[in-house]
Motif scaffolding. Sequence first.
Motif: not given
Lengths: 219, 219
Positions: A160-168, A170-181, B122-123, B125-130
């Motif tokens: 749970m900790v490691a993958h957060f940094f692995t996917a930093r 992507a997670i940055g974009l997921f949470l509404g920030h940038s690819t910088q995390g 895209l991910v 807005a779709t998959m993660f959001r879902r």
Amino acid sequence: MATGSSARTDILDAAQARFARQGFDGTTIKLIAADAGVNSALLYYYFRDKERLYQAVLDRLVQEMVRRGVRRLEAPGTPEERLRGFLELQGEIFGGHPHFYPLLLRELVDHAAARAVEQIKLVAATMFRRLCEVVEQGQREGAFRGDLDPRFAAISCVSMVAHFFTARPAIGLFLGHSTQGPPRAVVQAYLRHAADFAIAALSAPNLAPARARLKGSAR
Amino acid sequence: MATGSSARTDILDAAQARFARQGFDGTTIKLIAADAGVNSALLYYYFRDKERLYQAVLDRLVQEMVRRGVRRLEAPGTPEERLRGFLELQGEIFGGHPHFYPLLLRELVDHAAARAVEQIKLVAATMFRRLCEVVEQGQREGAFRGDLDPRFAAISCVSMVAHFFTARPAIGLFLGHSTQGPPRAVVQAYLRHAADFAIAALSAPNLAPARARLKGSAR
DNA sequence: GTCTATACGGGGATAGAC
DNA sequence: GTCTATCCCCGTATAGAC
């Protein structure tokens, strides 16, 4: 030997940063030399070739990680406290030093860790083993549920900790920030969440949550 | 367009496998051509350069992942069932097709996902959001605890599966096997464990145990 | 120990025949 | 559409001066 040499450690530091950012194939000897402020031929004097330079970087890194990890796991406290302490350290190391985790990650991805078999065996015999023992102790004391494979549980917690940094990125974009995390505050919030999430999953099932701490002496 | 072309898809398939195994820098145009059984100059006919070939591979991959992920998340069932279904799919995709996850992973590591910003959006807005909506629904219905950030919870759940495959070589050694990773049966056992672990953390009672522990007494 | 100069090979990319 | 032939750059590595 010859550890006092400034050029040598300058090269190691520069190599670590470049290998972490660009990988083995994407990094050139000449670029490392430029970063380190030395001539590129000097790299062949200290390390026989690019491959051995990479190995030296990896060695230094894993040894430091194991040393810090084991020390934290052997700190005094309840299993829950020690697990939390370990996850906290993981967050510090992965989040704090920008070249630490990316290099390990690359090694896992690049050649199925073929260059790091010995180092991983060391981690398995020391840090991972110790982590599993902490979980097992928690199970014996009744703080953690007994129906879990301690190794699987350990892997889940670390993941749970490691993958957060692995996917930093992507997670940055997921949470509404940038690819910088995400910003530091969000990282900290997630790390707290992850520790709580892990402990919640490990804690003895809902039947008797309050009675779980039989031998616990609140200190 | 021109999707009927056999050579074109042969090149895409070969490129995907090589990029996944050796990364962008470690893969040569000539090698991809040899794998695909075509001349290397043909790659420049279908794709303008190495960079665009890589982009095409990535596009195809992400689109398939999103399509399958969203469909699974929208299947009928309780939030718990849908979350379990999604994690199961994740295990199938990452574990089943050997070039799927490694390629995504490389993109995250290699250039902080700079080449995949649009795909990640895209991910998101779709998959993660879902996925977050499924967690939120579980919280509204009272099946999941309400004191968790649904986005953090979603990340934690996915992480437990993803990191298992990220660190596959290391975990193989941790569990007494090889850098090829654990045997299939162990992978399946872990995936079952991870789903249970996630649900346990999500279902844990709200405040009682965590708060009680601080005071050391639960009346 | 540190530098200059250079060999050697391999990789991306193009021109043009068929 | 597919192949042959080739250009040119750049990366690793070495020889040898200082």
